[in-house]
Design a protein around this motif. Structure first.
Motif, PDB file in Angstrom:
ATOM      1  N   TYR A  87      30.503 -28.686 -33.144  1.00 59.12           N
ATOM      2  CA  TYR A  87      31.049 -29.065 -34.461  1.00 59.12           C
ATOM      3  C   TYR A  87      32.391 -28.380 -34.687  1.00 59.12           C
ATOM      4  O   TYR A  87      33.361 -29.011 -35.130  1.00 59.12           O
ATOM      5  CB  TYR A  87      30.078 -28.692 -35.580  1.00 59.12           C
ATOM      6  N   ASP A  88      32.460 -27.065 -34.381  1.00 62.01           N
ATOM      7  CA  ASP A  88      33.714 -26.326 -34.567  1.00 62.01           C
ATOM      8  C   ASP A  88      34.837 -26.932 -33.738  1.00 62.01           C
ATOM      9  O   ASP A  88      35.982 -27.027 -34.203  1.00 62.01           O
ATOM     10  CB  ASP A  88      33.529 -24.847 -34.203  1.00 62.01           C
ATOM     11  N   VAL A  89      34.549 -27.351 -32.513  1.00 60.09           N
ATOM     12  CA  VAL A  89      35.560 -27.960 -31.648  1.00 60.09           C
ATOM     13  C   VAL A  89      36.033 -29.286 -32.244  1.00 60.09           C
ATOM     14  O   VAL A  89      37.236 -29.542 -32.351  1.00 60.09           O
ATOM     15  CB  VAL A  89      35.016 -28.161 -30.214  1.00 60.09           C
ATOM     16  N   VAL A  90      35.097 -30.127 -32.627  1.00 65.43           N
ATOM     17  CA  VAL A  90      35.452 -31.445 -33.155  1.00 65.43           C
ATOM     18  C   VAL A  90      36.216 -31.312 -34.480  1.00 65.43           C
ATOM     19  O   VAL A  90      37.156 -32.062 -34.756  1.00 65.43           O
ATOM     20  CB  VAL A  90      34.184 -32.314 -33.330  1.00 65.43           C
ATOM     21  N   ALA A  91      35.849 -30.325 -35.294  1.00 67.16           N
ATOM     22  CA  ALA A  91      36.477 -30.156 -36.604  1.00 67.16           C
ATOM     23  C   ALA A  91      37.831 -29.449 -36.540  1.00 67.16           C
ATOM     24  O   ALA A  91      38.554 -29.403 -37.530  1.00 67.16           O
ATOM     25  CB  ALA A  91      35.535 -29.365 -37.519  1.00 67.16           C
ATOM     26  N   ASP A  92      38.190 -28.925 -35.398  1.00 60.41           N
ATOM     27  CA  ASP A  92      39.453 -28.192 -35.248  1.00 60.41           C
ATOM     28  C   ASP A  92      40.622 -29.168 -35.218  1.00 60.41           C
ATOM     29  O   ASP A  92      40.935 -29.746 -34.185  1.00 60.41           O
ATOM     30  CB  ASP A  92      39.408 -27.349 -33.974  1.00 60.41           C
ATOM     31  N   ARG A  93      41.312 -29.332 -36.336  1.00 57.86           N
ATOM     32  CA  ARG A  93      42.423 -30.288 -36.442  1.00 57.86           C
ATOM     33  C   ARG A  93      43.713 -29.745 -35.829  1.00 57.86           C
ATOM     34  O   ARG A  93      44.654 -30.488 -35.640  1.00 57.86           O
ATOM     35  CB  ARG A  93      42.646 -30.657 -37.900  1.00 57.86           C
ATOM     36  N   GLU A  94      43.722 -28.452 -35.512  1.00 61.77           N
ATOM     37  CA  GLU A  94      44.912 -27.836 -34.921  1.00 61.77           C
ATOM     38  C   GLU A  94      45.014 -28.124 -33.418  1.00 61.77           C
ATOM     39  O   GLU A  94      46.097 -28.094 -32.854  1.00 61.77           O
ATOM     40  CB  GLU A  94      44.903 -26.321 -35.148  1.00 61.77           C
TER      41      GLU A  94
ATOM     42  N   ALA B  61      42.573 -31.001 -25.649  1.00 63.45           N
ATOM     43  CA  ALA B  61      42.021 -29.642 -25.700  1.00 63.45           C
ATOM     44  C   ALA B  61      40.585 -29.662 -26.238  1.00 63.45           C
ATOM     45  O   ALA B  61      39.712 -28.942 -25.744  1.00 63.45           O
ATOM     46  CB  ALA B  61      42.901 -28.745 -26.564  1.00 63.45           C
ATOM     47  N   ARG B  62      40.362 -30.516 -27.241  1.00 59.21           N
ATOM     48  CA  ARG B  62      38.994 -30.618 -27.790  1.00 59.21           C
ATOM     49  C   ARG B  62      38.034 -31.189 -26.754  1.00 59.21           C
ATOM     50  O   ARG B  62      36.904 -30.722 -26.615  1.00 59.21           O
ATOM     51  CB  ARG B  62      38.995 -31.450 -29.073  1.00 59.21           C
ATOM     52  N   VAL B  63      38.457 -32.181 -26.009  1.00 62.28           N
ATOM     53  CA  VAL B  63      37.612 -32.755 -24.959  1.00 62.28           C
ATOM     54  C   VAL B  63      37.310 -31.697 -23.908  1.00 62.28           C
ATOM     55  O   VAL B  63      36.162 -31.537 -23.478  1.00 62.28           O
ATOM     56  CB  VAL B  63      38.267 -34.004 -24.324  1.00 62.28           C
ATOM     57  N   ASP B  64      38.325 -30.937 -23.491  1.00 64.68           N
ATOM     58  CA  ASP B  64      38.104 -29.867 -22.509  1.00 64.68           C
ATOM     59  C   ASP B  64      37.096 -28.837 -23.030  1.00 64.68           C
ATOM     60  O   ASP B  64      36.207 -28.396 -22.291  1.00 64.68           O
ATOM     61  CB  ASP B  64      39.426 -29.171 -22.158  1.00 64.68           C
ATOM     62  N   ASP B  65      37.244 -28.453 -24.289  1.00 60.59           N
ATOM     63  CA  ASP B  65      36.306 -27.488 -24.879  1.00 60.59           C
ATOM     64  C   ASP B  65      34.884 -28.056 -24.918  1.00 60.59           C
ATOM     65  O   ASP B  65      33.911 -27.346 -24.617  1.00 60.59           O
ATOM     66  CB  ASP B  65      36.745 -27.081 -26.283  1.00 60.59           C
ATOM     67  N   LEU B  66      34.754 -29.318 -25.294  1.00 60.80           N
ATOM     68  CA  LEU B  66      33.426 -29.945 -25.332  1.00 60.80           C
ATOM     69  C   LEU B  66      32.819 -30.020 -23.933  1.00 60.80           C
ATOM     70  O   LEU B  66      31.614 -29.814 -23.763  1.00 60.80           O
ATOM     71  CB  LEU B  66      33.507 -31.339 -25.954  1.00 60.80           C
ATOM     72  N   LEU B  67      33.636 -30.319 -22.938  1.00 63.96           N
ATOM     73  CA  LEU B  67      33.131 -30.374 -21.567  1.00 63.96           C
ATOM     74  C   LEU B  67      32.659 -28.992 -21.100  1.00 63.96           C
ATOM     75  O   LEU B  67      31.638 -28.879 -20.420  1.00 63.96           O
ATOM     76  CB  LEU B  67      34.190 -30.933 -20.619  1.00 63.96           C
ATOM     77  N   ARG B  68      33.395 -27.929 -21.473  1.00 62.08           N
ATOM     78  CA  ARG B  68      32.965 -26.567 -21.113  1.00 62.08           C
ATOM     79  C   ARG B  68      31.627 -26.222 -21.778  1.00 62.08           C
ATOM     80  O   ARG B  68      30.744 -25.619 -21.165  1.00 62.08           O
ATOM     81  CB  ARG B  68      34.034 -25.545 -21.487  1.00 62.08           C
TER      82      ARG B  68
END
Length: 183
Positions: free
Chosen positions: A144-151, A156-163
């Motif tokens: 949720y924090d990754v998806v909600a990060d508008r910055e 970058a969000r996809v990479d974070d979700l994959l990790r």
């Protein structure tokens, strides 16, 4: 044990009382003030057999000390809490892991002038389910924090979700094969 009469009343005494205790799904054992077993119900006897590979009958354990039967319990929370209960005269309740059996126990120990009665149950599955739920909750919160990060950028969000996916599923890599947008 103070004399043979005490042993007879706890081991070979009222069979109906022993039958009731044997039906309980918790383990129950009693110790005298010298830490010697005076009674074990069926579940406790089975645990002793599994833990140390001996003693199918209560009579084989009666008179032996807890520390003789379970030397691995010395220096653990079990010893600390049992001794505290005996020293203070107050009941203790705790959860503790017993490594030789790979089991978590919920333990309640009740002291008296004649010794200590211990009731315990295997709570390993309950603890594992709770840990699994906490793990999943943490992963969902991170997602949720990754998806909600508008910055952060989309990439970058996809990479974070994959990790996060790699960690949750225990894989060495993660890929995204396609992103489809609505038109």
């Amino acid at each position: 044990m103070s004399d043979g009469a005490d042993r007879a009343s706890t081991v070979g005494g009222d069979e109906r009382f022993e039958q009731v205790l044997d039906r309980i799904l918790d383990g129950v054992f009693a110790l005298d003030t010298e830490w010697r077993f005076t009674y074990l119900n069926e579940w406790a006897r089975e645990l002793v057999h599994d833990a140390v590979g001996e003693a199918d009958a209560a009579e084989e354990l009666v008179g032996r000390t807890l520390w003789e039967v379970f030397p691995d319990a010395r220096g653990t929370t079990f010893e600390e809490r049992y001794r505290k209960a005996m020293r203070t005269g107050e009941s203790v309740t705790f959860d503790e892991y017993y490594a030789p059996l790979d089991v978590w126990f919920e333990v309640r120990a009740y002291p008296s002038a004649t010794g200590l009665t211990v009731c315990f149950r295997d709570v390993t599955e309950r603890r594992r389910r709770r840990e699994e739920l906490e793990f999943r909750e943490t992963a969902l919160r991170e997602m949720y924090d990754v998806v909600a990060d508008r910055e952060s950028s989309f990439e970058a969000r996809v990479d974070d979700l994959l990790r996060i996916g790699q960690r949750v599923f225990g894989t060495d890599y993660a890929t995204l094969s396609r992103v489809q947008t609505r038109r």
